[in-house]
Design an enzyme around this catalytic site. Structure first.
Site, PDB file in Angstrom:
ATOM      1  N   CYS A  22       3.635  -9.958   0.591  1.00 22.09           N
ATOM      2  CA  CYS A  22       3.388  -8.751   1.162  1.00 22.09           C
ATOM      3  C   CYS A  22       2.191  -8.716   2.152  1.00 22.09           C
ATOM      4  CB  CYS A  22       3.420  -7.385   0.121  1.00 22.09           C
ATOM      5  SG  CYS A  22       4.711  -7.177  -0.559  1.00 22.09           S
TER       6      CYS A  22
ATOM      7  N   HIS B 126       0.642  -2.630   2.534  1.00 19.46           N
ATOM      8  CA  HIS B 126       0.035  -1.765   1.628  1.00 19.46           C
ATOM      9  C   HIS B 126      -1.478  -2.095   1.416  1.00 19.46           C
ATOM     10  CE1 HIS B 126      -0.943  -5.105  -1.625  1.00 19.46           C
ATOM     11  NE2 HIS B 126       0.430  -5.513  -1.064  1.00 19.46           N
TER      12      HIS B 126
END
Length: 539
Positions: free
Chosen positions: A446, A427
């Site tokens: 992440c 992301h």
């Protein structure tokens, strides 16, 4: 695979094959079958344990006849001796594949030879250690299939070891570059490596320091500095340029200063670097036989992403990966869609550990960060924003929180969905300053992207490529499905070699190297462990 048999071949032959003497009796097929089938999964012969399960198919295919008796005993001696030559060049310990002279009767000795050959073929093809995440692997399911019966059949048919096993070793350029690096660092170790440089204050351009001669010698050994630059106590321009080169290939800020991090890297021994290369060769052996032609590869220790199409890198960027407490797991997964202007549902652990303490001090925290409590207060918009709640009575955040799309959204403007059970995805991030840092293990697990919009434009269907920026500007959440799932490899490589032979090293960010190195030193795994390692393949 090819190799030249050294002058010490006769010594290796004596160690590996032991100069096997002619048998005093001939075993019948029925006796061989009984020996293999009446036993459990393993047979202990002297202080050696042979794994019988994968050998049964080989002997059954031969009608239960011995493979290495009679005239074939010389073939067995040659093959075992060849292992002693080939194994070190492949980063494997030859001691695991020896068969002592005179150990066992004729059947037992035949089994020991087959077991040693099978193990070496297996270890070369798919690695010695199970590729679990704790050692930087992507899981046993990503491991290639190994046909041990075929490997033994080829060897028993008279093929030399190099020819029979040549197709088993990884075909990746990355593996073979590391193999050449292994030979180079083994030579450095045998030549004595390098001396430790004493601790002290940072040394900058133009400074005099009594440690500079040692720094010069250290840089000469690994090729950053020409051999004729070994004199002088000043850190001059030539040495600074060599230091920058060293820093670049060790993931250190290339400022030309010998500071704490640079000195620590200079003082890592040649032996340690040799072992580091070996553990990363093991990780290449775990890789699928072929990577998908189009894929994304993220190297976690390097905090770097590459988009590859038909073997060519078409997009590369820095990334931010999980910190030591929130490690990004290694995995092989697939990307299925791209989300523009995503919402962020806060993980419970972050809500409890990070947001709850902030709410106790700042009741408007959710409002100020465009967040809302889900489900709990559908008729009370004030409480759904965290207002009017006594947060001091909660030790654990009791509800779910969602952050709306926007400039301050933790996922930024783009999210790339991955198929996994760990809630890991790629992301964007509003914290763009992190990409200017050398050390980028700063996330909760992440992978944050330096150029998320460019990656989205490279992946979405052609009709949407020119629309991506406009859709982001509209601020509405929109999910774009990829035309086909894209394979994503989250890898853990702390050593690799460039096309020109330059060897790159990175710190063992999560300690996976240390655990893998220890596992490679241990005795061979049990039959049960090997069966667990091969859910899809043939033992």
């Amino acid at each position: 695979m090819s190799f030249t048999r050294p002058l010490l071949f006769s010594l290796a032959l004596a160690i590996a094959g032991g100069g096997m003497s002619a048998p005093s009796w001939a075993a019948t097929p029925a006796e061989v079958q009984k020996h293999l089938e009446d036993s459990a999964g393993t047979a202990t012969i002297g202080n050696h344990t042979a794994t019988l399960t994968p050998l049964r198919a080989f002997y059954r295919e031969r009608g239960w006849k011995l493979a290495w008796n009679g005239d074939a005993r010389a073939t067995a001696e040659r093959l075992l001796a060849d292992i002693q030559v080939i194994a070190p060049a492949e980063g494997l310990n030859p001691d695991f594949y020896g068969v002592p002279a005179g150990l066992g009767d004729e059947i037992e000795h035949d089994i020991l030879v087959s077991d040693a050959l099978w193990r070496f073929a297996r270890d070369l093809a798919i690695g010695r250690v199970s590729p679990t995440r704790t050692v930087g692997g992507m899981g046993p399911e990503s491991r290639p299939v190994f046909d041990g019966t075929r490997a033994l059949r080829d060897l028993a048919a008279g093929k030399d070891l190099g020819t029979a096993l040549g197709n088993l070793q990884p075909s990746y350029a990355g593996y073979h570059r590391l193999k050449r690096a292994l030979a180079r660092y083994r030579d450095l170790v045998q030549a004595g490596g390098w001396s430790v440089i004493p601790e002290g204050p940072s040394i900058r351009l133009g400074m005099e320091d009594e440690r500079v001669p040692a720094i010069r010698k250290r840089l000469i050994v690994t090729g950053e500095l020409p051999a004729d630059q070994d004199q002088g106590t000043q850190l001059d321009q030539t040495v600074v340029a060599a230091i920058r080169s060293f820093q670049h290939r060790h993931g250190i800020e290339a400022d030309g200063t010998v500071g704490k991090a640079t000195l620590a890297a200079l003082n890592v021994s040649a032996e340690s670097r040799l072992r580091q290369i070996m553990v990363n060769m093991e990780r290449w052996r775990w890789m699928p036989r072929r990577l998908d032609p189009t894929h994304i590869a993220v190297n976690l220790p390097a905090a770097h992403l590459e988009l590859v199409r038909n073997g060519e890198i078409t997009l590369a960027m820095r990334v931010v990966v999980g910190d030591v407490r929130h490690q990004t797991p290694t995995m092989q997964t697939t990307m299925t869609s791209v989300v523009l202007n995503p919402t962020w549902t806060v993980p419970p652990s972050i809500a409890t550990r990070e947001i709850l303490p902030k709410l106790r001090k700042e009741p408007n925290y959710l409002v100020n960060n465009n967040m809302q409590i889900l489900d709990a207060f559908p008729e009370d918009p004030v409480k759904s924003q965290g207002l009017g709640i006594d947060w001091g009575k909660y030790s654990k955040f009791p509800w779910r929180i969602r952050q709306a799309p926007g400039a301050d959204n933790a996922l930024g403007q783009v999210k790339f969905n991955l198929s996994n059970n760990d809630d890991i995805y790629l992301h964007d991030t509003p914290k763009r300053q992190y990409f200017g840092r050398i050390f980028r293990a700063l996330s909760h697990g992440c992978v944050r992207l330096e150029r998320p919009v460019a990656l989205a434009q490279a992946l979405v269907p052609a009709d949407y490529v020119s629309k991506v920026e406009g859709l982001i500007a509209d601020s509405d959440t929109k999910t774009l499905r990829l035309e086909r799932p894209l394979t994503v490899y989250l890898m853990y490589m702390t050593a690799w070699a460039e096309e020109d032979g330059t060897i790159q090293f990175r710190d063992d960010l999560y300690g996976h190297d240390g655990r893998l190195e220890a596992a490679l030193k241990r005795e061979r795994p049990s039959t049960a462990q090997m069966a667990q390692d091969h859910p899809r393949g043939t033992l």
